[in-house]
Motif scaffolding. Structure first.
Motif, PDB file in Angstrom:
ATOM      1  N   UNK A   1      88.163 -66.106  13.335  1.00 14.58           N
ATOM      2  CA  UNK A   1      87.098 -65.220  13.806  1.00 14.58           C
ATOM      3  C   UNK A   1      86.979 -65.307  15.320  1.00 14.58           C
ATOM      4  N   UNK A   2      86.381 -64.304  15.958  1.00 19.53           N
ATOM      5  CA  UNK A   2      86.323 -64.302  17.419  1.00 19.53           C
ATOM      6  C   UNK A   2      85.218 -65.189  17.970  1.00 19.53           C
ATOM      7  N   UNK A   3      85.383 -65.553  19.249  1.00 19.01           N
ATOM      8  CA  UNK A   3      84.308 -66.151  20.031  1.00 19.01           C
ATOM      9  C   UNK A   3      84.039 -65.216  21.191  1.00 19.01           C
ATOM     10  N   UNK A   4      82.764 -64.983  21.495  1.00 27.96           N
ATOM     11  CA  UNK A   4      82.382 -63.987  22.493  1.00 27.96           C
ATOM     12  C   UNK A   4      81.449 -64.622  23.518  1.00 27.96           C
ATOM     13  N   UNK A   5      81.704 -64.349  24.814  1.00 23.32           N
ATOM     14  CA  UNK A   5      80.793 -64.756  25.885  1.00 23.32           C
ATOM     15  C   UNK A   5      79.963 -63.544  26.287  1.00 23.32           C
ATOM     16  N   UNK A   6      78.661 -63.727  26.450  1.00 25.60           N
ATOM     17  CA  UNK A   6      77.775 -62.578  26.660  1.00 25.60           C
ATOM     18  C   UNK A   6      76.752 -62.868  27.751  1.00 25.60           C
ATOM     19  N   UNK A   7      76.620 -61.916  28.675  1.00 24.45           N
ATOM     20  CA  UNK A   7      75.619 -61.971  29.724  1.00 24.45           C
ATOM     21  C   UNK A   7      74.465 -61.026  29.436  1.00 24.45           C
ATOM     22  N   UNK A   8      73.580 -60.877  30.422  1.00 23.59           N
ATOM     23  CA  UNK A   8      72.329 -60.153  30.199  1.00 23.59           C
ATOM     24  C   UNK A   8      72.334 -58.764  30.831  1.00 23.59           C
ATOM     25  N   UNK A   9      71.785 -57.801  30.089  1.00 27.50           N
ATOM     26  CA  UNK A   9      71.500 -56.472  30.602  1.00 27.50           C
ATOM     27  C   UNK A   9      70.002 -56.315  30.844  1.00 27.50           C
ATOM     28  N   UNK A  10      69.661 -55.394  31.733  1.00 31.78           N
ATOM     29  CA  UNK A  10      68.273 -55.017  31.932  1.00 31.78           C
ATOM     30  C   UNK A  10      67.813 -54.124  30.777  1.00 31.78           C
ATOM     31  N   UNK A  11      66.512 -53.825  30.709  1.00 30.94           N
ATOM     32  CA  UNK A  11      66.026 -52.980  29.609  1.00 30.94           C
ATOM     33  C   UNK A  11      66.688 -51.608  29.534  1.00 30.94           C
ATOM     34  N   UNK A  12      67.280 -51.131  30.648  1.00 28.26           N
ATOM     35  CA  UNK A  12      67.963 -49.830  30.596  1.00 28.26           C
ATOM     36  C   UNK A  12      69.268 -49.897  29.809  1.00 28.26           C
ATOM     37  N   UNK A  13      69.730 -51.126  29.523  1.00 28.31           N
ATOM     38  CA  UNK A  13      70.975 -51.371  28.779  1.00 28.31           C
ATOM     39  C   UNK A  13      72.202 -50.794  29.483  1.00 28.31           C
TER      40      UNK A  13
ATOM     41  N   UNK B   1      81.176 -59.486  27.595  1.00 29.93           N
ATOM     42  CA  UNK B   1      80.282 -58.370  27.319  1.00 29.93           C
ATOM     43  C   UNK B   1      78.869 -58.738  27.746  1.00 29.93           C
ATOM     44  N   UNK B   2      77.953 -57.798  27.581  1.00 34.61           N
ATOM     45  CA  UNK B   2      76.558 -57.986  27.976  1.00 34.61           C
ATOM     46  C   UNK B   2      75.652 -57.378  26.902  1.00 34.61           C
ATOM     47  N   UNK B   3      74.443 -57.925  26.793  1.00 39.07           N
ATOM     48  CA  UNK B   3      73.453 -57.392  25.851  1.00 39.07           C
ATOM     49  C   UNK B   3      72.083 -57.461  26.500  1.00 39.07           C
ATOM     50  N   UNK B   4      71.176 -56.578  26.068  1.00 39.96           N
ATOM     51  CA  UNK B   4      69.825 -56.548  26.633  1.00 39.96           C
ATOM     52  C   UNK B   4      69.144 -57.897  26.446  1.00 39.96           C
ATOM     53  N   UNK B   5      68.665 -58.486  27.550  1.00 46.13           N
ATOM     54  CA  UNK B   5      68.077 -59.825  27.475  1.00 46.13           C
ATOM     55  C   UNK B   5      66.989 -60.055  28.511  1.00 46.13           C
ATOM     56  N   UNK B   6      66.544 -59.012  29.182  1.00 45.33           N
ATOM     57  CA  UNK B   6      65.481 -59.136  30.174  1.00 45.33           C
ATOM     58  C   UNK B   6      64.208 -58.484  29.637  1.00 45.33           C
ATOM     59  N   UNK B   7      63.099 -59.198  29.751  1.00 46.94           N
ATOM     60  CA  UNK B   7      61.804 -58.736  29.239  1.00 46.94           C
ATOM     61  C   UNK B   7      61.878 -58.471  27.742  1.00 46.94           C
ATOM     62  N   UNK B   8      62.339 -59.471  27.010  1.00 49.34           N
ATOM     63  CA  UNK B   8      62.494 -59.382  25.561  1.00 49.34           C
ATOM     64  C   UNK B   8      61.224 -59.873  24.876  1.00 49.34           C
ATOM     65  N   UNK B   9      60.820 -59.216  23.816  1.00 47.66           N
ATOM     66  CA  UNK B   9      59.701 -59.659  22.981  1.00 47.66           C
ATOM     67  C   UNK B   9      60.279 -60.299  21.720  1.00 47.66           C
ATOM     68  N   UNK B  10      59.788 -61.489  21.397  1.00 42.66           N
ATOM     69  CA  UNK B  10      60.259 -62.149  20.178  1.00 42.66           C
ATOM     70  C   UNK B  10      59.233 -63.172  19.718  1.00 42.66           C
ATOM     71  N   UNK B  11      59.617 -63.919  18.698  1.00 44.73           N
ATOM     72  CA  UNK B  11      58.695 -64.834  18.026  1.00 44.73           C
ATOM     73  C   UNK B  11      58.500 -66.131  18.799  1.00 44.73           C
TER      74      UNK B  11
END
Length: 518
Positions: free
Chosen positions: A386-398, A413-423
């Protein structure tokens, strides 16, 4: 490539290496300073933090570790130390019981502790052990015998970084030594935001049983209605001495402030659940509230997951116990980047998990730098299974990469991670109070109830706002888990192939968005 070489690259500005004082004391941490560290030949070094008296040896006692330990003993003896192997007895016992010792020996490591030997007597006291000095001495004696031996690095959360303004204890940087509450960032005046309570105004994600399993190696999983013990969540025990994620206060017991990274693991679990409502969370505590983890604990936890996966995927095993995705939001900077051929502890066990069909997602860190952050920088070197992936942060605009996110050719790659709402754990309500609080006084103003400003560390509402590449990793992990769905293949090769197809499609979609923005 070996430890005496490094790839050609332009001069880079290295981020500072800073550890909280709590981690320095707990781990007997040392800082490898390239200007003073013992080196062999033309070896080029970069700064890193490590546990001062521990080395990680490939294999297990009675198998491939023995020759390596013998060489380390010779090197340590010359410096006045003895080598004491400290294998994970429970894990070795489980592997023995299930005839998996050879498999564990292939991917596992044994921690060895360096202690004064006493041979020099009281007239010649020995200073506390320096694992780096012993390792370099052993490499000079027999480099082949100690191939794969590595430091036990101090790993830090990738939910904070330069510019956030905390770090207590030892540190290395551009003219920076150490201090309490440093508040600088290399050329940037902003970084990932601190957490803050918010309101969740939507129904909780609807979950069906039998969904994919996502393992989160972090601070643990606190109390929250989204994660009731059972099919929706499983909580593994903490390393020895590590407090549970109950009130979030384990460091500042005098003033009762929340730990800097309190709630980090619960927040990550919530991100996974939002991206894949059917996911079952397997919480694996490895990181303390100060945002640091001993690489030894992380490697042992991953080796335990490897044995679990081996049992689940074998004929007659329990597929419900199998793991689909692992998300990692912590890491370190290696003293010799690029020396992958030695297959040090973390890389070795991650590769073993990938070969069993487990997809691994790792956050790249928050230093606004292109300097490799491990294990994320291992991603392109995990080429089987299976793959391993390194991921950085995107702004809310994605579409744009967050200013604090690390970057470079090693970031996939990058994924949305700024101003995130979670538990956040609903048991968190620490010592801070709102700036304005006016208690109701029915006698004076009958119609005015108690009024106040928001309390910045009251998470009894169960949700918070946070930023950092820490939260990009679980977002991508959740997307991958959702793609795997509820009907995952029982065959390792088919599972790995399915995961690679999903990851390829996900990475392509993100790359398209970034190209369009450019």
């Amino acid at each position: 490539m070996n430890h005496n070489e490094r790839p050609e690259r332009p001069t880079r500005q290295l981020p500072a290496t800073v550890l909280p004082a709590t981690a320095v004391r707990r781990l007997r941490a040392r800082l490898l300073d390239p200007s003073t560290a013992v080196r062999s030949g033309g070896q080029e070094l970069e700064p890193t933090a490590y546990v001062g008296d521990v080395l990680l040896v490939p294999g297990i006692p009675g198998r491939s570790a023995d020759r390596t330990v013998d060489t380390l003993e010779r090197a340590a003896r010359d410096l006045g130390y003895a080598v004491v192997p400290e294998p994970d007895e429970s894990l070795v016992g489980l592997a023995t019981e299930n005839e998996l010792l050879d498999s564990l020996d292939k991917v596992g490591h044994t921690a060895v502790r360096l202690v004064p030997s006493g041979e020099r007597g009281e007239r010649f006291p020995v200073a506390p052990a320096d694992a780096w000095e012993v390792l370099q001495t052993a490499r000079a004696l027999d480099g082949r015998a100690v191939a794969g031996v590595g430091l036990a690095h101090v790993m830090t959360a990738s939910g904070w970084g330069q510019g956030i303004g905390w770090g207590q204890g030892i540190g290395w940087g551009q003219g920076i030594g150490w201090g309490q509450g440093i508040g600088w960032g290399q050329g940037i005046g902003w970084g990932p935001s601190d957490r803050f309570p918010v309101v969740w105004s939507a129904p909780p994600p609807v979950r069906e049983e039998g969904g994919p399993v996502v393992a989160t190696l972090d601070t643990g999983l606190g109390q929250h209605d989204w994660f009731l013990e059972g099919d929706s969540a499983e909580r593994l025990p903490e390393p020895a001495g590590m407090p549970r994620e109950v009130d979030g206060v384990t460091i500042d017991l005098v003033n009762g402030q929340l730990d800097p990274l309190a709630g980090h693991g619960t927040f990550i679990a919530g991100v996974v659940r939002q991206h894949c409502p059917d996911a079952r969370i397997l919480s694996v505590p490895v990181m303390w509230g100060d945002g640091t983890a001993d690489e030894r604990d992380v490697v042992q936890a991953l080796a335990g997951l490897y044995v679990r996966q081996s049992l689940a995927m074998r004929s007659g095993g329990d597929p419900a116990q199998s793991i689909d995705v692992i998300t990692l939001s912590l890491g370190y900077r290696h003293e010799t980047p690029g020396a992958f051929d030695d297959e040090e502890a973390l890389f070795r066990v991650l590769r073993g998990l990938a070969e069993l069909g487990v997809t691994i997602v790792a956050a790249v860190g928050n230093d606004a730098s292109d300097v490799e952050f491990f294990p994320a920088a291992y991603a392109s070197h995990v080429t089987t299974g299976a793959p391993m992936v390194s991921v950085g942060a995107l702004n809310p605009d994605r579409r744009t990469v967050s200013v604090y996110s690390n970057t470079g050719p090693w970031v996939q790659t990058y994924a949305a991670a700024t101003s995130i709402v979670s538990t956040m754990p609903t048991t968190f309500n620490a010592s801070r109070r709102s700036e304005l609080l006016h208690q109701a006084n029915p006698g004076a103003l009958p119609a005015v109830p108690t009024r106040g400003a928001a309390d910045s560390d009251d998470y009894t509402g169960g949700f918070g706002l946070w930023s950092g590449t820490s939260f990009a990793a679980p977002a991508l992990a959740g997307d991958i888990a959702r793609g795997l769905g509820r009907e995952r293949p029982g065959d390792v090769d088919k599972r790995s192939e399915q995961a690679r197809e999903i990851v390829t499609a996900t990475l392509a979609a993100t790359a398209t968005s970034l190209r369009e923005e450019k």
